[in-house]
Design an enzyme around this catalytic site. Structure first.
Site, PDB file in Angstrom:
ATOM      1  N   ASP A 129       0.839  -1.203   0.000  1.00 13.90           N
ATOM      2  CA  ASP A 129       0.000   0.000   0.000  1.00 13.90           C
ATOM      3  C   ASP A 129       0.873   1.252   0.000  1.00 13.90           C
ATOM      4  OD1 ASP A 129       0.818  -0.735   2.653  1.00 13.90           O
ATOM      5  OD2 ASP A 129      -0.531   0.786   3.458  1.00 13.90           O
ATOM      6  N   GLU A 130       0.251   2.361  -0.386  1.00 10.24           N
ATOM      7  CA  GLU A 130       0.850   3.688  -0.310  1.00 10.24           C
ATOM      8  C   GLU A 130       2.276   3.716  -0.869  1.00 10.24           C
ATOM      9  OE1 GLU A 130       0.178   4.871   3.779  1.00 10.24           O
ATOM     10  OE2 GLU A 130      -1.908   5.355   3.350  1.00 10.24           O
ATOM     11  N   VAL A 131       2.421   3.173  -2.079  1.00  9.26           N
ATOM     12  CA  VAL A 131       3.697   3.229  -2.795  1.00  9.26           C
ATOM     13  C   VAL A 131       3.714   4.556  -3.558  1.00  9.26           C
ATOM     14  CG1 VAL A 131       5.173   2.089  -4.488  1.00  9.26           C
ATOM     15  CG2 VAL A 131       3.688   0.721  -2.996  1.00  9.26           C
TER      16      VAL A 131
END
Length: 607
Positions: A250-252
């Site tokens: 997530d949240e790359v």
């Protein structure tokens, strides 16, 4: 003589064959080494070879020399383990005295996993011993353990672990506690974004996708994969019966900025951030599946939802990963994965899960939280699933009820776990019968629900539903594990109100100017001391009692961090002024003539 000549000729041929064989092996090994090992500035597309090489060589290096082949064989064995839901059904069949309530949406059984975020305020094992039986009783079927730097890493990643990290024996105890309480264990290891705990270190800084920010690891360099594989290997080794594995993703935030990415793009023809995402995901998935084919792999949905159909099918993601749709809103129906075309796409995966929250989702620096908000978040999910499981999401299998301790590795602690146990109790209760099937009522008017939770927490009265109530209502008396921490935190607003009342009197007579230039009204100063002394004593008492109850559950550094973050700045300001007044009243016997200060310019740079 003839026989001797024949024998010599035969031996010569064998020797020649042996020499040729050894020469071939040397050439192959040398070529393989050249092709597969790259420095961090160069990339060669070697996915399968890299995985195969790591499985068969890395394992050999870290296993006892006497039985290397046996250990590799064991690591490649499929993990045979039934789900907690199935185990509970079998247990009930064999022993009618054992009762487990299965959570269902319509007729579909779903798993309920409680998430423990251990990158902040990780509790002692003794606290899990008290909590696991409770969450099982309240309906949980498993635990999601996000260890981050609290995992006992060794080898090439040993420097990434916390100074108070759990030991290998601690992980074994957690697994045994979960098994004893019929809870599945889902370890969570970030393998793309949120690798701050690793990439913040100098020795791994060359793996950052963007050198300025230690959040995202770069798939453009093959140096990345031995590091990630080492962490994965250690998770697999300490969870030999693992059935569920969350690998993050997530949240790359950063893509294709590493110096090695130019050559990577030329060799792979990967040009977009989402192609890169899928490529990296595929490498991680394949590595784990080679070792443990039966593990179910989970990833967060927020980047995955941007992949087009062609990319998802190319990498067979519909079959290999389970998306976890996260929404912590009171009305999750507004999410794009519900109202947009992604809803249909997510219904195509082999399995689909969701994620709610019982803490850590309202504010980065929340010390107390809105229990009502978290309860409404559960209710909103239930309402949506009632409509979608029979239609779009027939593949929906479970919920992770998350409990975040920090928003990321570098940020402050938010709500502590013991404080949030009442929120967890209400969140799990929302999924239980009869509460799940009752017409939706506001939490304030749902007396049946209140009575149930009050009994489970052994409280004298209803728990507070919002942070505002902490300041205006007396704290309820409860007996659940960690209640003393809850009591300390909800008592703090009233304590600061008392301190502010005393300070409002002092503000009239002792300003910053008086403190800076040592200029005080002695009689008024004595009156200020009378007001401030009880407040200072109360603040000192809070520090002592808070550290005492916290140290029962956490290592002592946790209480110190919390106090330094949320308490000590205001405490020191009060004590500093109190000590100044004490000295001034005792010592000041003469005063300089005005003006005070004797200056016609203001020093704007003074700190």
């Amino acid at each position: 003589m003839f026989l001797i000549r024949r024998l010599n000729a035969y031996l010569s041929r064998i020797s020649l064959a042996a020499i040729l064989l050894l020469t071939s092996v040397f050439i192959v090994f040398t070529c393989a080494k050249y092709l597969y090992q790259t420095d961090h500035q160069h990339f060669r597309p070697v996915e399968r070879q890299l995985i195969k090489k790591h499985v068969h060589h890395h394992e050999h290096q870290h296993s006892p020399s006497s039985e290397p082949e046996k250990i590799v064989e064991l690591n490649l064995e499929p993990i045979e383990q039934v789900s907690t839901l199935e185990k509970r059904r079998l247990l009930q069949q064999n022993d009618s005295s054992i009762q487990f309530e299965t959570t269902k949406i319509g007729t579909k059984p779903i798993s309920l996993i409680v998430h423990f975020d251990l990158k902040g305020a990780a509790p002692k094992i003794s606290y899990f011993e008290q909590i696991f039986p409770l969450i099982r009783k309240w309906g949980a079927t498993g635990i999601c353990m996000e260890y981050e730097d609290m995992f006992p890493f060794d080898g090439i990643v040993s420097s990434a672990k916390h100074k108070q990290a759990y030991t290998k024996e601690d992980i074994e105890k957690i697994n045994n506690l979960a098994e004893k309480n019929h809870l599945d264990v889902m370890p969570l290891l970030q393998t793309y974004g949120h690798l701050e705990f690793l990439l913040k270190l100098q020795e791994f800084s060359d793996l950052r996708e963007d050198s300025r920010y230690p959040q995202v690891i770069s798939p453009c360099t093959n140096k990345t994969y031995p590091v990630l594989f080492a962490m994965i290997d250690q998770y697999l080794a300490l969870h030999p019966n693992m059935r569920l594995f969350h690998i993050g993703f997530d949240e790359v935030y950063y893509f294709l900025t590493h110096p090695a990415c130019e050559e990577f793009r030329r060799l792979t023809n990967i040009q977009s951030q989402y192609d890169l995402f899928a490529h990296h995901l595929n490498i991680i998935v394949n590595y784990i599946r080679v070792k443990s084919p039966n593990i179910q792999l989970f990833i967060w949905h927020d980047i995955l939802q941007n992949l087009n159909m062609e990319t998802s099918m190319k990498y067979k993601l519909f079959q290999t990963v389970t998306p976890v749709l996260w929404s912590y809103r009171e009305d999750m129906s507004v999410e794009g994965f519900v109202s947009g075309p992604q809803a249909t796409t997510f219904g195509m995966f082999r399995s689909l899960w969701g994620a709610t929250a019982f803490k850590g989702s309202t504010n980065e620096i929340a010390t107390t939280s809105d229990l009502r908000h978290h309860y409404e978040n559960q209710v909103s999910w239930i309402k949506q699933l009632n409509g979608y499981i029979p239609t779009k999401w027939k593949n929906f299998d479970g919920i992770i009820i998350t409990g975040w301790s920090r928003y990321d590795h570098f940020l402050s602690l938010c709500e502590l776990l013991p404080y949030s146990i009442p929120s967890l109790a209400y969140s799990l209760a929302a999924w239980k019968e009869p509460f799940k099937s009752l017409p939706h009522m506001d939490i304030y008017t749902n007396k049946q629900l209140q009575t149930y939770v009050q009994k489970e927490l052994q409280c004298s009265e209803t728990i507070h539903f919002t942070s505002h109530e902490h300041a205006i209502k007396p704290p309820p008396k409860c007996k659940y594990p960690g209640y003393d921490v809850y009591h300390a935190l909800i008592s703090l607003p009233a304590l600061w109100t008392e301190v502010q009342r005393a300070e409002s009197f002092v503000d009239k007579y002792v300003t910053d100017l008086h403190v800076k230039f040592g200029y005080i009204h002695v009689k008024r100063g004595e009156e200020c001391l009378e007001k401030l002394k009880p407040a200072v004593l109360q603040l000192k008492h809070f520090i002592k009692s808070f550290r005492g109850v916290m140290d029962e559950i956490f290592p002592p550094q946790v209480a110190v961090e919390w106090l330094e973050t949320y308490f000590m700045k205001n405490y020191r300001a009060v004590v500093k002024r109190y000590h100044f007044i004490q000295r001034a009243v005792k010592e000041q016997r003469s005063w300089l003539p005005r003006p005070i200060p004797d200056a016609d310019k203001l020093d704007e740079n003074e700190i």
